[in-house]
Scaffold this active site. Structure first.
Site, PDB file in Angstrom:
ATOM      1  N   GLU A 256      -7.512   6.387   2.918  1.00  0.00           N
ATOM      2  CA  GLU A 256      -7.640   7.141   1.630  1.00  0.00           C
ATOM      3  C   GLU A 256      -9.400   7.440   1.337  1.00  0.00           C
ATOM      4  O   GLU A 256      -9.662   5.921   2.001  1.00  0.00           O
ATOM      5  CB  GLU A 256      -7.018   6.365   1.332  1.00  0.00           C
ATOM      6  CG  GLU A 256      -7.411   6.636  -0.897  1.00  0.00           C
ATOM      7  CD  GLU A 256      -5.768   5.839  -1.903  1.00  0.00           C
ATOM      8  OE1 GLU A 256      -5.351   4.874  -1.078  1.00  0.00           O
ATOM      9  OE2 GLU A 256      -6.177   5.742  -2.702  1.00  0.00           O
ATOM     10  N   LYS A 388       9.688  -8.893   2.974  1.00  0.00           N
ATOM     11  CA  LYS A 388       8.895  -7.703   2.840  1.00  0.00           C
ATOM     12  C   LYS A 388       9.892  -6.486   2.423  1.00  0.00           C
ATOM     13  O   LYS A 388      10.268  -5.640   2.736  1.00  0.00           O
ATOM     14  CB  LYS A 388       9.513  -7.199   4.037  1.00  0.00           C
ATOM     15  CG  LYS A 388       8.934  -7.810   5.266  1.00  0.00           C
ATOM     16  CD  LYS A 388       8.888  -7.638   6.913  1.00  0.00           C
ATOM     17  CE  LYS A 388       8.136  -8.709   8.249  1.00  0.00           C
ATOM     18  NZ  LYS A 388       7.858  -8.222   8.932  1.00  0.00           N
ATOM     19  N   ASP A 464       0.998  -8.868   8.890  1.00  0.00           N
ATOM     20  CA  ASP A 464       1.465  -7.839   9.389  1.00  0.00           C
ATOM     21  C   ASP A 464       1.721  -7.156   8.268  1.00  0.00           C
ATOM     22  O   ASP A 464       1.586  -7.440   7.601  1.00  0.00           O
ATOM     23  CB  ASP A 464       2.990  -8.855   8.746  1.00  0.00           C
ATOM     24  CG  ASP A 464       4.947  -8.116   8.908  1.00  0.00           C
ATOM     25  OD1 ASP A 464       3.747  -6.644   9.108  1.00  0.00           O
ATOM     26  OD2 ASP A 464       5.199  -8.556  10.181  1.00  0.00           O
ATOM     27  N   HIS A 562     -12.689  11.407  -6.923  1.00  0.00           N
ATOM     28  CA  HIS A 562     -11.380  11.693  -5.207  1.00  0.00           C
ATOM     29  C   HIS A 562     -11.968  13.142  -5.084  1.00  0.00           C
ATOM     30  O   HIS A 562     -11.961  13.405  -3.127  1.00  0.00           O
ATOM     31  CB  HIS A 562     -10.250  11.477  -6.065  1.00  0.00           C
ATOM     32  CG  HIS A 562      -9.061  10.364  -6.010  1.00  0.00           C
ATOM     33  ND1 HIS A 562      -9.315  10.160  -4.641  1.00  0.00           N
ATOM     34  CD2 HIS A 562      -9.327   9.174  -6.242  1.00  0.00           C
ATOM     35  CE1 HIS A 562      -8.558   8.865  -4.942  1.00  0.00           C
ATOM     36  NE2 HIS A 562      -9.061   8.409  -5.637  1.00  0.00           N
TER      37      HIS A 562
END
Ligand code: ADP
Length: 578
Positions: A256, A388, A464, A562
């Site tokens: 990104e 998760k 993770d 951006h």
């Protein structure tokens, strides 16, 4: 000669599709393609040929004996001659093709076997692919580069004879793909063979996915099964983040644009304001099995037993046998009818700790059988853990490391570096991160973009990445202090699940990133200190990220930055014009 008929080909993914092994390839004949009952046709033409030949020979002998002219033919002789020629043509073309085919087979045996196996579409030993467009296109040739590259290069691209045989066995299902590593004893070779098999099954070459340059041995039995390559990600460095009097350069793996630059700006604002401070409120990984009883009353008995402080020491002794680093901290039960969800929390040293806590839980469940013989263990995980998945229990109780990180940003830094004002930031935080998230019904999402920073550092340091769900829970607070001049900013993150040992942390690239932060591996003097430090660094990085993005929003810079970082320079005019 044996003649076989090929069964009609079945659709890709049909488990009953006929298997044609490489060893059967030579048994397949060109005649297999003919739709007629070949056996009968062959017999008919052979008999016709012999009969016509016998008849004409007899007639020829009689004419020689009678001294009659040979060229004067009767109708029966003409018919016999036509039959002879017709049957001869049939037999030559039939057996001749077989002869030519067998000689081609002997010259290019391997290529023929590959085509036979591919065209027969045997059951796939690897994951089935949905019947996509890729499956409907003609299967690729064994090596698509043959026509384009020199012989010398072919050798390095296409498998050698031995590997070719293994690829064939994987394709036919003789060798399951997942045993390639143990069968070959060479993880890189196993990955190459598997990849070639996948290429032939899917028709996709995965050209951009690198194969070489990775230590496949290091992931064996630990990080990833059935590898065929590795994904590359850029790692950027933001910082220094000045935190608790130390400087850290933050490795961030991301695609990104703007993210690293933005975090860097936030870190600069923190550093120029004297740095940030952190505190770890709690350090405990959780696992919650679900067990069932015949009645809710019995379920309640278990809850009382497990939560009674009198029993804690015994249960902790049983639990802690799982590892020298696992230390049970608490047990919290909740009921749903006759089901009991038992949330065990324990410290896990420098490991993120899921394996460790699961082993401890199993010890306790085994132990409970003696006091509760009617216990029915449904699952070692009953989702009250909660791993998760967004869940209020993690947001309220915490999971992993619960961290608060704060800084006081000077007014001049807010003006010069962040290009906004303290009142604007405070107001925006209230309206966006607090009220806006409340309106959205957020669960732990009272922040601007904590998950951006968490995930980038997680990937870089071998955490993770799926645990970014709860690890990104964060409430960002901003207040004007020092008479309204300066900005007090804090991030409170109750569920940062990180480790510096185990999982992906031991891989070379990820270990290098941990090393950059000074938290690689176990902390020998104080087990758990490295993973807690990593959690505070992540919270500090989130603090920088929040500061910068909120400032960009407050000053209306977001779209411009951006445009600058998310698009290549040649696209900027186009984007600006849009
Ligand atoms: P996880 O539970 O995060 O998957 P594991 O329990 O699989 O991690 O890995 C941790 C391993 O590392 C255990 O075998 C543990 O004994 C070992 N270890 C060595 N030093 C430490 C330490 N300082 N903290 C935690 N575990 C350690």
């Amino acid at each position: 000669m044996g003649v076989r008929h090929r069964l009609p080909p079945k659709a890709a993914g049909d488990g009953d599709a006929p298997r044609v092994h490489a060893s059967d390839a030579s048994a397949i004949q060109a005649s297999d393609a003919l739709p007629l009952p070949i056996r009968h046709t062959n017999i008919f033409f052979s008999v016709l040929f012999m009969a016509a030949l016998y008849f004409l020979m007899c007639r020829w002998r009689e004419k020689v004996r009678a001294s009659s002219p040979l060229h004067l033919l009767t109708l029966s002789e003409i018919l016999a001659f036509v039959c002879l020629v017709a049957s001869l043509i049939y037999l030559i073309s039939f057996f001749g093709i077989s002869y030519v085919q067998s000689s081609i087979l002997s010259h290019d045996d391997i290529e023929e076997k590959v085509n036979v196996v591919e065209s027969s579409q045997p059951p796939l030993p690897l994951h089935r692919f949905p019947p996509t467009a890729a499956m409907s296109i003609p299967p690729p040739s064994p090596c698509p580069l043959l026509a384009e590259i020199s012989d010398a290069k072919i050798l390095s691209v296409c498998p050698n004879d031995e590997d070719e045989n293994i690829v064939q066995s994987v394709l036919s299902g003789e060798i399951p793909s997942y045993i390639l590593e143990s069968k070959l004893g060479d993880c890189r070779r196993a990955a190459g063979v598997r990849r070639e098999a996948v290429r032939r099954m899917t028709g996709r070459a995965m050209e951009g996915l690198p194969l070489d340059g990775f230590d496949y041995q290091s992931i064996l039995g630990q990080c990833c099964e059935m590898p065929v390559g590795f994904v590359t990600l850029p790692v950027g460095i933001a910082g220094p983040l000045v935190l608790d009097g130390l400087s850290y350069y933050l490795p961030m793996a991301t695609t990104e644009g703007c993210l690293v630059a933005s975090t860097n700006r936030g870190c600069k604002a923190i550093a120029l304001s004297g740095g940030a401070q952190s505190v770890v409120l709690r350090d405990a990984m959780s696992r919650a099995p679900v067990v069932r009883f015949a009645t809710a009353q019995r379920a309640a008995h278990l809850k009382s037993f497990l939560e009674d402080s009198v029993n804690f020491d015994t249960l902790a002794t049983v639990f802690n046998r799982s590892s020298r680093f696992a230390r049970l901290q608490g047990i919290h039960c909740t009921l749903a009818g006759r089901n009991v969800y038992v949330r065990f929390s324990c410290s896990t040293g420098d490991a993120m700790g899921m394996n460790m806590v699961s082993k401890g839980v199993q010890n306790v469940l085994d132990y409970l059988h003696s006091d509760f013989p009617d216990i029915d263990i449904i699952s070692i995980s009953g989702n009250f853990c909660s791993d998760k998945k967004p869940a209020a229990v993690n947001w309220i109780e915490g999971r992993g490391k619960s961290v608060v990180c704060e800084a006081t940003i000077k007014e001049e830094v807010v003006l010069k570096i962040l290009k906004t004002t303290v009142p604007a930031l405070v107001e925006l935080n209230t309206i966006k991160n607090l009220a806006g998230s409340a309106v959205a019904g957020a669960l732990g999402g009272f922040n601007a973009h904590a998950s951006n920073i968490v995930t980038a550092i997680y990937i870089a340091t071998g955490q993770d990445p799926a645990q970014n769900v709860e690890s990104s829970h964060c409430i960002t607070m901003m207040e004007a202090v020092n008479g309204g001049k300066d900005l007090h900013i804090s991030v409170t993150m109750p569920s940062i699940e990180v480790g510096t040992v185990g999982g992906g942390t031991q891989l070379a690239a990820q270990a290098a990133c941990l090393d950059l932060l000074g938290v690689k591996g176990p902390n020998l003097e104080s087990p758990g200190a490295n993973s807690r430090r990593l959690a505070t660094i992540i919270a500090g990085a989130v603090l920088g990220g929040e500061l910068s993005l909120m400032s960009a929003l407050a000053s209306g810079q977001l779209v411009n930055s951006h445009m600058k970082y998310n698009r290549s320079s040649r696209d900027i005019p186009k984007a600006a014009a849009a």
